[in-house]
Design a protein around this motif. Structure first.
Motif, PDB file in Angstrom:
ATOM      1  N   GLN A  72      -8.049   4.700  -9.305  1.00  0.00           N
ATOM      2  CA  GLN A  72      -6.642   5.105  -9.292  1.00  0.00           C
ATOM      3  C   GLN A  72      -5.840   4.361 -10.359  1.00  0.00           C
ATOM      4  O   GLN A  72      -4.898   4.908 -10.943  1.00  0.00           O
ATOM      5  CB  GLN A  72      -6.039   4.830  -7.906  1.00  0.00           C
ATOM      6  CG  GLN A  72      -6.612   5.721  -6.809  1.00  0.00           C
ATOM      7  CD  GLN A  72      -6.193   5.254  -5.426  1.00  0.00           C
ATOM      8  OE1 GLN A  72      -6.274   4.064  -5.128  1.00  0.00           O
ATOM      9  NE2 GLN A  72      -5.752   6.186  -4.593  1.00  0.00           N
ATOM     10  N   ALA A  73      -6.237   3.102 -10.636  1.00  0.00           N
ATOM     11  CA  ALA A  73      -5.527   2.305 -11.636  1.00  0.00           C
ATOM     12  C   ALA A  73      -5.699   2.855 -13.047  1.00  0.00           C
ATOM     13  O   ALA A  73      -4.943   2.491 -13.948  1.00  0.00           O
ATOM     14  CB  ALA A  73      -6.009   0.852 -11.586  1.00  0.00           C
ATOM     15  N   GLN A  74      -6.678   3.739 -13.240  1.00  0.00           N
ATOM     16  CA  GLN A  74      -6.847   4.363 -14.549  1.00  0.00           C
ATOM     17  C   GLN A  74      -5.755   5.403 -14.820  1.00  0.00           C
ATOM     18  O   GLN A  74      -5.576   5.841 -15.959  1.00  0.00           O
ATOM     19  CB  GLN A  74      -8.233   5.006 -14.645  1.00  0.00           C
ATOM     20  CG  GLN A  74      -9.365   3.991 -14.631  1.00  0.00           C
ATOM     21  CD  GLN A  74     -10.732   4.639 -14.638  1.00  0.00           C
ATOM     22  OE1 GLN A  74     -10.856   5.870 -14.693  1.00  0.00           O
ATOM     23  NE2 GLN A  74     -11.774   3.825 -14.588  1.00  0.00           N
ATOM     24  N   LYS A  75      -5.040   5.812 -13.767  1.00  0.00           N
ATOM     25  CA  LYS A  75      -3.941   6.768 -13.932  1.00  0.00           C
ATOM     26  C   LYS A  75      -2.580   6.099 -13.764  1.00  0.00           C
ATOM     27  O   LYS A  75      -1.605   6.488 -14.396  1.00  0.00           O
ATOM     28  CB  LYS A  75      -4.091   7.914 -12.926  1.00  0.00           C
ATOM     29  CG  LYS A  75      -5.331   8.767 -13.175  1.00  0.00           C
ATOM     30  CD  LYS A  75      -5.325   9.998 -12.304  1.00  0.00           C
ATOM     31  CE  LYS A  75      -6.487  10.927 -12.635  1.00  0.00           C
ATOM     32  NZ  LYS A  75      -6.456  12.181 -11.861  1.00  0.00           N
ATOM     33  N   LEU A  76      -2.517   5.103 -12.873  1.00  0.00           N
ATOM     34  CA  LEU A  76      -1.274   4.349 -12.687  1.00  0.00           C
ATOM     35  C   LEU A  76      -1.642   2.875 -12.592  1.00  0.00           C
ATOM     36  O   LEU A  76      -2.252   2.443 -11.618  1.00  0.00           O
ATOM     37  CB  LEU A  76      -0.533   4.786 -11.418  1.00  0.00           C
ATOM     38  CG  LEU A  76       0.757   4.010 -11.113  1.00  0.00           C
ATOM     39  CD1 LEU A  76       1.837   4.317 -12.150  1.00  0.00           C
ATOM     40  CD2 LEU A  76       1.273   4.337  -9.708  1.00  0.00           C
ATOM     41  N   SER A  77      -1.294   2.118 -13.619  1.00  0.00           N
ATOM     42  CA  SER A  77      -1.602   0.690 -13.632  1.00  0.00           C
ATOM     43  C   SER A  77      -0.495  -0.069 -12.914  1.00  0.00           C
ATOM     44  O   SER A  77       0.687   0.109 -13.208  1.00  0.00           O
ATOM     45  CB  SER A  77      -1.733   0.200 -15.078  1.00  0.00           C
ATOM     46  OG  SER A  77      -1.862  -1.207 -15.109  1.00  0.00           O
ATOM     47  N   VAL A  78      -0.883  -0.933 -11.957  1.00  0.00           N
ATOM     48  CA  VAL A  78       0.094  -1.692 -11.166  1.00  0.00           C
ATOM     49  C   VAL A  78      -0.305  -3.164 -11.184  1.00  0.00           C
ATOM     50  O   VAL A  78      -1.456  -3.507 -10.940  1.00  0.00           O
ATOM     51  CB  VAL A  78       0.148  -1.192  -9.702  1.00  0.00           C
ATOM     52  CG1 VAL A  78       1.185  -1.981  -8.914  1.00  0.00           C
ATOM     53  CG2 VAL A  78       0.481   0.287  -9.655  1.00  0.00           C
ATOM     54  N   GLN A  79       0.663  -4.025 -11.477  1.00  0.00           N
ATOM     55  CA  GLN A  79       0.425  -5.466 -11.480  1.00  0.00           C
ATOM     56  C   GLN A  79       1.482  -6.149 -10.626  1.00  0.00           C
ATOM     57  O   GLN A  79       2.671  -5.877 -10.762  1.00  0.00           O
ATOM     58  CB  GLN A  79       0.482  -6.033 -12.901  1.00  0.00           C
ATOM     59  CG  GLN A  79      -0.635  -5.520 -13.801  1.00  0.00           C
ATOM     60  CD  GLN A  79      -0.547  -6.090 -15.206  1.00  0.00           C
ATOM     61  OE1 GLN A  79       0.528  -6.464 -15.649  1.00  0.00           O
ATOM     62  NE2 GLN A  79      -1.670  -6.139 -15.894  1.00  0.00           N
ATOM     63  N   MET A  80       1.013  -7.022  -9.712  1.00  0.00           N
ATOM     64  CA  MET A  80       1.921  -7.738  -8.806  1.00  0.00           C
ATOM     65  C   MET A  80       1.908  -9.223  -9.134  1.00  0.00           C
ATOM     66  O   MET A  80       0.858  -9.804  -9.345  1.00  0.00           O
ATOM     67  CB  MET A  80       1.492  -7.559  -7.340  1.00  0.00           C
ATOM     68  CG  MET A  80       1.817  -6.223  -6.770  1.00  0.00           C
ATOM     69  SD  MET A  80       1.723  -6.155  -4.947  1.00  0.00           S
ATOM     70  CE  MET A  80       0.749  -7.526  -4.475  1.00  0.00           C
ATOM     71  N   LYS A  81       3.100  -9.825  -9.147  1.00  0.00           N
ATOM     72  CA  LYS A  81       3.182 -11.270  -9.298  1.00  0.00           C
ATOM     73  C   LYS A  81       3.037 -11.928  -7.929  1.00  0.00           C
ATOM     74  O   LYS A  81       3.540 -11.410  -6.932  1.00  0.00           O
ATOM     75  CB  LYS A  81       4.516 -11.670  -9.937  1.00  0.00           C
ATOM     76  CG  LYS A  81       4.635 -11.216 -11.380  1.00  0.00           C
ATOM     77  CD  LYS A  81       5.888 -11.784 -12.036  1.00  0.00           C
ATOM     78  CE  LYS A  81       5.956 -11.367 -13.500  1.00  0.00           C
ATOM     79  NZ  LYS A  81       7.154 -11.917 -14.172  1.00  0.00           N
ATOM     80  N   PRO A  82       2.328 -13.061  -7.850  1.00  0.00           N
ATOM     81  CA  PRO A  82       2.139 -13.710  -6.546  1.00  0.00           C
ATOM     82  C   PRO A  82       3.434 -14.298  -6.012  1.00  0.00           C
ATOM     83  O   PRO A  82       4.386 -14.546  -6.754  1.00  0.00           O
ATOM     84  CB  PRO A  82       1.109 -14.814  -6.851  1.00  0.00           C
ATOM     85  CG  PRO A  82       1.290 -15.089  -8.314  1.00  0.00           C
ATOM     86  CD  PRO A  82       1.686 -13.781  -8.947  1.00  0.00           C
ATOM     87  N   VAL A  83       3.467 -14.547  -4.692  1.00  0.00           N
ATOM     88  CA  VAL A  83       4.613 -15.191  -4.044  1.00  0.00           C
ATOM     89  C   VAL A  83       4.114 -16.376  -3.236  1.00  0.00           C
ATOM     90  O   VAL A  83       2.911 -16.532  -3.007  1.00  0.00           O
ATOM     91  CB  VAL A  83       5.376 -14.203  -3.123  1.00  0.00           C
ATOM     92  CG1 VAL A  83       6.010 -13.097  -3.925  1.00  0.00           C
ATOM     93  CG2 VAL A  83       4.447 -13.622  -2.062  1.00  0.00           C
ATOM     94  N   ASP A  84       5.043 -17.212  -2.784  1.00  0.00           N
ATOM     95  CA  ASP A  84       4.684 -18.371  -1.970  1.00  0.00           C
ATOM     96  C   ASP A  84       4.075 -17.926  -0.645  1.00  0.00           C
ATOM     97  O   ASP A  84       4.437 -16.888  -0.094  1.00  0.00           O
ATOM     98  CB  ASP A  84       5.917 -19.237  -1.686  1.00  0.00           C
ATOM     99  CG  ASP A  84       6.444 -19.895  -2.952  1.00  0.00           C
ATOM    100  OD1 ASP A  84       5.659 -20.009  -3.915  1.00  0.00           O
ATOM    101  OD2 ASP A  84       7.628 -20.268  -2.975  1.00  0.00           O
ATOM    102  N   LEU A  85       3.169 -18.768  -0.116  1.00  0.00           N
ATOM    103  CA  LEU A  85       2.489 -18.449   1.140  1.00  0.00           C
ATOM    104  C   LEU A  85       3.373 -18.696   2.358  1.00  0.00           C
ATOM    105  O   LEU A  85       3.013 -18.308   3.461  1.00  0.00           O
ATOM    106  CB  LEU A  85       1.203 -19.281   1.265  1.00  0.00           C
ATOM    107  CG  LEU A  85       0.086 -18.926   0.281  1.00  0.00           C
ATOM    108  CD1 LEU A  85      -1.073 -19.890   0.431  1.00  0.00           C
ATOM    109  CD2 LEU A  85      -0.388 -17.494   0.502  1.00  0.00           C
ATOM    110  N   ILE A  86       4.510 -19.351   2.160  1.00  0.00           N
ATOM    111  CA  ILE A  86       5.407 -19.651   3.288  1.00  0.00           C
ATOM    112  C   ILE A  86       6.761 -19.020   3.014  1.00  0.00           C
ATOM    113  O   ILE A  86       7.347 -19.224   1.952  1.00  0.00           O
ATOM    114  CB  ILE A  86       5.564 -21.169   3.485  1.00  0.00           C
ATOM    115  CG1 ILE A  86       4.214 -21.802   3.874  1.00  0.00           C
ATOM    116  CG2 ILE A  86       6.601 -21.466   4.554  1.00  0.00           C
ATOM    117  CD1 ILE A  86       4.270 -23.307   4.005  1.00  0.00           C
TER     118      ILE A  86
END
Length: 934
Positions: free
Chosen positions: A757-771
């Motif tokens: 699916q990423a070959q049609k829509l590339s999505v990148q998420m930035k990490p967040v704190d665990l708390i």
């Protein structure tokens, strides 16, 4: 070693003496190896060893281990010592087990059996040794083995006080390892009632245990409040003779008092019953009154004990934040400590006053000590106290004293310690922006900051002043004039050059009428700094020069000569080389109209909160005092000093020439997030207890025609979204708001999107704190790129732990393909010609006839059509009630033109939707998406 002499273990004493007399490391190792060989032979060959000899050899092994050598034998002999009836032998056995036996050892079963025998013993000394061993090991195996025995021992009426005390501390140690060890139900009240025990040692240990239990399950142990207040009242009103055995330098039970005060801080308010609340307030008043009494002893231990109770009482008063009289009295008491000779007291007083400054009841009382705090900032010998004074000035600042405090901090900044300069710069910048009634003052402050502490001015600070100047027309001319004057200084910091280059490039024309700041003078002044700057600053100045060509055509030749210099066109820095060559060609071949379009003034920045505040919180997590005065316990939104654009970003934008612009950013952890106005205040809503639940799933259909709003909400969490799209690129900001009064642990958003699916829509998420802190909000940025047409949308699985239960939420991201539309203007002739061409091929169109899900509202339908992303073409269709739209879907691989026609039939309450595009799959998907909205 008294124990050795008392037990008569002369051999151990001789061995220790031999080790101490060794002249070298080699001699020590040789002596130890000789002793280990002797002990090993004794354990293996001599079957007649008595308890005393085993104890002596085990003691030697312990001593060798403490010297840093590995011990791989003697464990069974130590286990055998546990069955001895002699205290000294049993004690050494337990000591060896506690220190040297691994929790994975096969001997654990034998040890557990021996411990069980001692726990069942009638000898309290043996029971205590067993409890201490369990606590020292503290493993999960110990918790499982003795989870039933120790609570019974703790609440039994037959148990001696000294054993109860040890049992409570042992249970606390095991609870920290395994939180399911404490039984519920009737055990809860029995544990709570230990606070009424006659033995003060039992009460002290039980208070520590209950405090840990309350943090896990405050509702279940809420009954401890009245008992804690009652016990505290008895201690506070007692004289030092009433509790003689537990009085420390004339202070009755100071450690227990502190523990009880901390226990009460787990509840807000700590007491709902008016009688209990009144009794607690009497206790707090008594503690404050005793602080005013002359000391009963001049020894430091007396003042330490008395002040320990006082400061914890003040912490509880601040935590309650409801009794104006107590808050003001606490502030006055702390004010007396600001001049105390003890450095620690001054530090603690400043720290507590930082919290008092955020209360509406005591804020004015704190401000009365402003002069003393300023003196502390300047004159204190200890840098940590000076740092705390800066924090307090930041916290007590408001509109009435902002200019004075900012000026004092600026004056001190010139001689401030290097360790606190960067934080001071951030705080001055925040206060100047927040309380600026005249933004010319704000500009002066920031430029002074750069002049005084340029090396400590981070990018966020000079970014921020540029954002504010660009967003406010009334200050632009003043900023250009001021920065021009600042650049004339012989020694000019590089950050000043950056600000000057940016502002003069945008607004230099506002001061060009004066001969002293004519275009040529501005250019020469900036270029005189050029060769002293880093490549990054030079690149910014080159962008300023090309903007000068647009603003001041009369200096075009001078600027072009700079672009032509070998140091630029042949620079080793690729960025400088590229900018110089491109800007030179642009200035040569572009017409004045094209140049004016390409180099137009930067638009206003769509920011809602200062990015500097986020930087400060990140540098000092949990320690940055809020200088907003809390009223009615509700967060106050940050004042919006910018335009009301709905978009928000975390990265800087770039104009067509690559001139970097200051980024707008949001705080990582704030209870007043940027979505407060969109989503409402989620932090004052009642929160119900939420038990483990199946995975929650949130639908995304409502976001097909809008970009902002609440994506998901329940009793624990609210998830908001703000998004913006440009051609085939998109950016989403997800805002996670914790609605509970406890932390959400192991907070982990996971993207559910396959590689295919990423070959049609590339999505990148930035990490967040665990708390995710109680009542806080954090932001997560998601970047997306449309590569080819697609149908499904990505999801994220958000998992976290609340009240020991794992919760899971699945949310579809609002990344439907219509988000990548670019509206396209067309006249009637062009539209119908294109419509006809696309209609000739049936595979390029899609049609859907469907019944309206609710009574037709053409105005509401119009808003949906606009929100869908296409250009609404009015006056095109012969029927004025029909909606006609046109747009282009941008993908990395191609661009797909799309036309749309929606025909409402009011009589039949039916719609006919027709979509035509150059790609059938796109037509079908657009048709399905839009039809679901009606």
């Amino acid at each position: 070693m008294p124990a050795v002499r008392g037990d008569g273990m002369r051999g151990l004493a001789v061995f220790i003496s031999d080790i101490r007399n060794c002249k070298s490391k080699e001699a020590e190792i040789k002596r130890i190896n000789k002793e280990l060989a002797n002990i090993r032979s004794k354990f293996k060959g001599d079957k007649t060893l008595d308890g005393y000899q085993k104890k002596k050899y085990v003691c030697k092994l312990l001593f060798i281990f403490l010297l840093g050598h590995d011990i791989d034998f003697g464990h069974m002999e130590a286990v055998n010592l546990l069955s001895s009836n002699k205290y000294s032998e049993k004690q050494i056995g337990y000591l060896f087990i506690s220190v040297l036996v691994n929790t994975n050892s096969e001997l654990i079963k034998l040890i557990i059996q021996s411990i069980k025998n001692d726990l069942a013993s009638r000898n309290p000394i043996h029971v205590n040794l067993a409890l201490q061993c369990i606590a020292n090991i503290g493993s999960r195996e110990m918790a499982e083995a003795f989870g039933n025995d120790i609570p019974k021992l703790l609440v039994s009426g037959d148990t001696m006080d000294v054993v109860k005390q040890s049992a409570a501390l042992c249970l606390l140690r095991l609870f920290r390892t395994s939180q399911d060890i404490i039984p519920g139900g009737e055990w809860t009240s029995r544990i709570i009632h230990l606070l009424n025990d006659q033995h003060m040692g039992v009460v002290t240990a039980a208070t520590s245990l209950i405090d840990a239990l309350v943090k896990k399950n405050p509702e279940e142990y809420k009954g401890c409040v009245s008992l804690a207040v009652s016990r505290l009242s008895r201690i506070v009103t007692a004289s030092y003779t009433d509790l003689q055995d537990y009085t420390y330098y004339f202070v009755p039970a100071p450690w227990l008092s502190v523990k009880l005060l901390r226990l009460l801080q787990n509840y807000t308010p700590p007491a709902e019953d008016p009688g209990v609340r009144g009794r607690l307030n009497e206790c707090l008043e008594t503690i404050l009154n005793k602080a005013q009494e002359p000391p009963k002893s001049k020894k430091v231990q007396h003042s330490n004990a008395k002040n320990a109770v006082l400061f914890e009482a003040i912490s509880l008063i601040i935590h309650n934040d409801s009794e104006a009289n107590l808050l003001v009295r606490a502030c006055n008491q702390l004010g007396q400590f600001l001049s105390n000779r003890e450095t620690n007291l001054r530090y603690l007083a400043l720290e507590s006053m930082c919290h008092l400054a955020t209360s509406e009841f005591s804020h004015e009382a704190v401000k009365k000590h402003q002069e003393v705090v300023i003196l502390s900032m300047k004159m204190e010998k200890d840098v940590s106290v000076r740092q705390q004074a800066v924090d307090l000035l930041y916290a007590m600042c408001d509109k009435s004293n902002a200019e004075e405090i900012v000026q004092e901090m600026l004056n001190y900044l010139e001689t401030a310690d290097y360790s606190i300069r960067e934080e001071m710069v951030l705080k001055v910048a925040i206060l100047a922006e927040k309380y600026a009634t005249d933004y010319t003052w704000y500009v002066d402050v920031i430029l002074n900051l750069i002049r005084i502490a340029g090396d400590y001015v981070s990018e966020e600070v000079w970014y921020r002043v540029i954002q504010i100047v660009i967003n406010r027309d009334e200050v632009q001319g003043y900023a250009a004039k001021t920065v021009f004057e600042a650049l004339q200084a012989p020694a000019c910091h590089e950050n000043m050059v950056k600000v000057g280059g940016y502002i003069l490039g945008e607004f230099g024309n506002l001061i060009a009428g004066d001969q002293r700041s004519s275009p040529a003078v501005q250019f020469q002044l900036l270029h005189s700094k050029y060769h002293l700057c880093s490549p990054m600053t030079r690149a910014l100045l080159l962008s300023t020069y090309i903007k000068f060509i647009n603003l001041f055509p009369e200096i075009r030749t001078q600027v072009q000569e700079v672009f032509r210099q070998d140091s630029n066109l042949r620079s080793a820095d690729a960025e400088l080389q590229q900018r110089a060559s491109e800007y030179l060609q642009l200035s040569i071949i572009a017409s004045p109209d094209v140049l004016a379009t390409v180099l137009e003034e930067m638009p206003a920045f769509p920011e809602r909160e200062s990015s500097i505040l986020a930087v400060l919180k990140k540098k000092k997590p949990g320690r940055v005092p809020e200088n907003d005065v809390k009223e009615n316990k509700s967060p106050t939104p940050v004042a919006n000093h910018t335009n009301n654009d709905v978009s928000s970003s975390n990265a800087g934008s770039t104009d067509l020439l690559g001139l970097s612009t200051p980024p707008t950013s949001q705080p990582n952890n704030s209870s007043t997030g940027v979505l407060l106005d969109v989503l409402g205040d989620i932090y004052n809503k009642p929160v119900n207890n939420v038990s483990p639940s199946p995975t929650w799933v949130a639908d995304v259909k409502k976001f097909v025609c809008k970009n902002n709003g609440v994506l998901f909400e329940n009793d624990l969490i609210q998830i908001g979204v703000k998004s913006e799209f440009r051609q085939n690129l998109g950016r989403l900001g997800l805002f996670y708001g914790n609605k509970t009064n406890t932390m959400l642990l192991n907070f982990l958003p996971t993207l559910l999107w396959s590689e295919e699916q990423a070959q049609k829509l590339s999505v990148q998420m930035k990490p967040v704190d665990l708390i995710l802190e109680a009542g806080a909000q954090i932001q997560q940025m998601i970047n997306a790129e449309c590569i080819d047409d697609y149908t499904d949308t990505p999801s994220i699985l958000i998992s976290f732990v609340h009240s020991s239960h794992t919760q899971k939420i699945t949310v579809k991201l609002p990344l439907t393909i219509n988000k990548f539309f670019e509206p396209t203007e067309m006249n009637g002739e062009s539209f119908f010609a294109r419509w006809k061409n696309l209609g000739n091929a049936n595979q390029q169109r899609s049609q859907k006839i469907f019944k309206a899900s609710q009574p037709m509202d053409l105005q509401a339908a119009r808003q949906k059509m606009i929100g869908f992303g296409m250009q609404l073409l009015d006056g095109i269709d012969p029927n004025p009630e029909n909606f006609v739209c046109a747009g282009i879907i941008h993908m990395r691989s191609q661009q797909v033109g799309c036309l749309l026609r929606l025909e409402p039939n009011k009589n039949a309450q039916m719609y006919r939707l027709t979509v035509r595009s150059s790609k059938e799959s796109v037509s079908v998907e657009i048709c399905e998406l839009l039809a679901e909205q009606f």
